[in-house]
Every structure is written in C-alpha cells, then in structure tokens.
Design a protein around this motif. Structure first.
Motif, PDB file in Angstrom:
ATOM      1  N   TYR A 133       0.923  -1.246  -0.118  1.00  0.00           N
ATOM      2  CA  TYR A 133       0.098  -0.171  -0.086  1.00  0.00           C
ATOM      3  C   TYR A 133       0.858   1.155   0.000  1.00  0.00           C
ATOM      4  N   ASP A 147      -3.392   2.389  10.313  1.00  0.00           N
ATOM      5  CA  ASP A 147      -4.715   1.640  10.725  1.00  0.00           C
ATOM      6  C   ASP A 147      -4.850   0.566   9.642  1.00  0.00           C
ATOM      7  N   LEU A 148      -4.979   1.182   8.217  1.00  0.00           N
ATOM      8  CA  LEU A 148      -4.990   0.208   7.115  1.00  0.00           C
ATOM      9  C   LEU A 148      -3.983  -0.889   7.109  1.00  0.00           C
ATOM     10  N   ARG A 170     -13.663  -4.513 -10.262  1.00  0.00           N
ATOM     11  CA  ARG A 170     -14.177  -3.463  -9.226  1.00  0.00           C
ATOM     12  C   ARG A 170     -15.312  -3.281  -9.188  1.00  0.00           C
ATOM     13  N   ASN A 206     -13.445  -3.343   4.287  1.00  0.00           N
ATOM     14  CA  ASN A 206     -14.363  -3.763   3.222  1.00  0.00           C
ATOM     15  C   ASN A 206     -14.110  -4.809   2.439  1.00  0.00           C
TER      16      ASN A 206
HETATM   17  P1  GDP Z   1      -9.908   0.695  -2.952  1.00  0.00           P
HETATM   18  O1  GDP Z   1      -9.095   0.883  -4.353  1.00  0.00           O
HETATM   19  O2  GDP Z   1     -11.306   0.922  -3.330  1.00  0.00           O
HETATM   20  O3  GDP Z   1      -9.573  -0.393  -2.094  1.00  0.00           O
HETATM   21  O4  GDP Z   1      -9.690   2.106  -2.241  1.00  0.00           O
HETATM   22  P2  GDP Z   1      -8.539   2.945  -1.900  1.00  0.00           P
HETATM   23  O5  GDP Z   1      -7.333   2.590  -2.786  1.00  0.00           O
HETATM   24  O6  GDP Z   1      -8.858   4.594  -1.831  1.00  0.00           O
HETATM   25  O7  GDP Z   1      -8.223   2.775  -0.296  1.00  0.00           O
HETATM   26  C1  GDP Z   1      -7.439   1.441   0.025  1.00  0.00           C
HETATM   27  C2  GDP Z   1      -8.192   0.868   1.225  1.00  0.00           C
HETATM   28  O8  GDP Z   1      -7.728   1.660   2.432  1.00  0.00           O
HETATM   29  C3  GDP Z   1      -9.724   0.737   1.246  1.00  0.00           C
HETATM   30  O9  GDP Z   1      -9.990  -0.201   0.544  1.00  0.00           O
HETATM   31  C4  GDP Z   1      -9.796   0.572   2.699  1.00  0.00           C
HETATM   32  O10 GDP Z   1      -9.562  -0.794   3.154  1.00  0.00           O
HETATM   33  C5  GDP Z   1      -8.827   1.691   3.227  1.00  0.00           C
HETATM   34  N1  GDP Z   1      -9.470   2.909   3.484  1.00  0.00           N
HETATM   35  C6  GDP Z   1      -9.670   3.930   2.434  1.00  0.00           C
HETATM   36  N2  GDP Z   1     -10.164   4.994   3.132  1.00  0.00           N
HETATM   37  C7  GDP Z   1     -10.026   4.960   4.266  1.00  0.00           C
HETATM   38  C8  GDP Z   1     -10.223   5.625   5.498  1.00  0.00           C
HETATM   39  O11 GDP Z   1     -10.570   7.097   5.358  1.00  0.00           O
HETATM   40  N3  GDP Z   1     -10.026   5.227   6.927  1.00  0.00           N
HETATM   41  C9  GDP Z   1      -9.545   4.083   6.712  1.00  0.00           C
HETATM   42  N4  GDP Z   1      -9.394   3.545   8.093  1.00  0.00           N
HETATM   43  N5  GDP Z   1      -9.184   2.987   6.000  1.00  0.00           N
HETATM   44  C10 GDP Z   1      -9.658   3.520   4.680  1.00  0.00           C
END
Ligand code: GDP
Length: 138
Positions: A49, A60-61, A85, A112
């Motif tokens: 990530y 947190d992630l 997706r 999620n």
């Molecule tokens: P994705 O591509 O749909 O998985 O979304 P992103 O790349 O934006 O974010 C990666 C992952 O980080 C997400 O799937 C969530 O598990 C987590 N995540 C995203 N936004 C947040 C946030 O605001 N808070 C927290 N705690 N986790 C987040």
C-alpha cells in the motif's frame, strides 16, 4: 485477456466468506488463475500500500491488513480490472451498489472485505508483488 489482483481481506476471511466471494467471482466467468492464503507481514502490507503512505489512515489500514490471514488471487478475464472493481462495489460499503460484494459483506470503509487493482500498471505491480509467473495458470 487481462489479469488483476484480488484480495479477500481479513474481515471476510475471518467470517468464513472465502467460498461465497469465490463463487461470485467464478459465476461472473473470471478464471482464478492463482490463489493462496497468507498472513502478511507489516512490512509487506506497507510496501503493498505504499501509494497510501502519506494518508492519515495508513497505519490503521496496514494494521488491519495484518490482523488475520488474507486470500490472494490472480483473476483473468477480458477487462478483468474494471470488471472486478464493479463486482466489489465502491470502497465505502455505504456507497456501494446493491448486489456488490462490499454492499453485501463489508463492515465499514476500512474493513471492506475485498481489494482490486485499479489500473493495468497497478495490476502488474500487485500481481508480481505476490506471485511468480510459475504460480499463475491461464
Ligand atoms: P480501493 O481501491 O477501493 O480499495 O480504495 P483506496 O485505494 O482508496 O483505499 C485502500 C483501502 O484503504 C480501502 O479499500 C480501505 O480498506 C482503506 N481505506 C480507504 N479510505 C479509508 C479511510 O478513510 N480510513 C480507513 N481507516 N481506511 C480507509
């Protein structure tokens, strides 16, 4: 044919959703070209990530992603990246369309249930991050 990386995240593995999620994948005619259950290290989660390292939720992630085992998959299909997706639904389950994996199974924005690559470049990086060519079967 296109490949994408899918992850069944710890919250879904913990709730015995591997079968239900895999069934949705196969019923949409994706080929599961590779699959393994692993426990990520913190270092692996952080490197995977890395694009999010400046985000406030990065710790947190990555802590969540090592809270239990995950299932890693290489999915193959025409337009697999967008198709997976769509099947997952929006990042935040509150915004996800009815019938998507995140709408039906996700707990919240963080927990999620599923991950999918978001572009061909990301897919190439993410697949090679976890799999060698000899582990992938078209
Ligand atoms: P994705 O591509 O749909 O998985 O979304 P992103 O790349 O934006 O974010 C990666 C992952 O980080 C997400 O799937 C969530 O598990 C987590 N995540 C995203 N936004 C947040 C946030 O605001 N808070 C927290 N705690 N986790 C987040």
């Amino acid at each position: 044919m296109e490949r994408t990386l899918a992850i069944i995240k710890p919250d879904a593995v913990e709730r015995n959703l591997i079968g239900k999620i895999s069934e949705r994948i196969e019923s949409k005619e994706f080929k599961i070209a590779a699959m393994k259950k692993v426990a990520l290290s913190k270092n692996q989660a952080e490197n995977f990530y890395h694009v999010h390292r400046e985000r406030p939720f990065f710790n947190d992630l990555t802590t969540y992603m090592i809270s239990g085992p995950v299932v890693l998959m290489v999915l193959e299909k025409e337009n697999a990246i967008v198709g997976w997706r769509e099947l997952m639904g929006a990042t935040n389950p509150a915004d996800a369309t009815e019938g998507t994996i995140r709408k039906d199974f996700a707990i919240n924005l963080e927990k999620n249930s599923a991950h999918g690559s978001d572009s061909p470049e990301t897919a190439a990086f993410e697949i090679s991050f976890f799999f060698s060519q000899t582990e992938i079967f078209s």
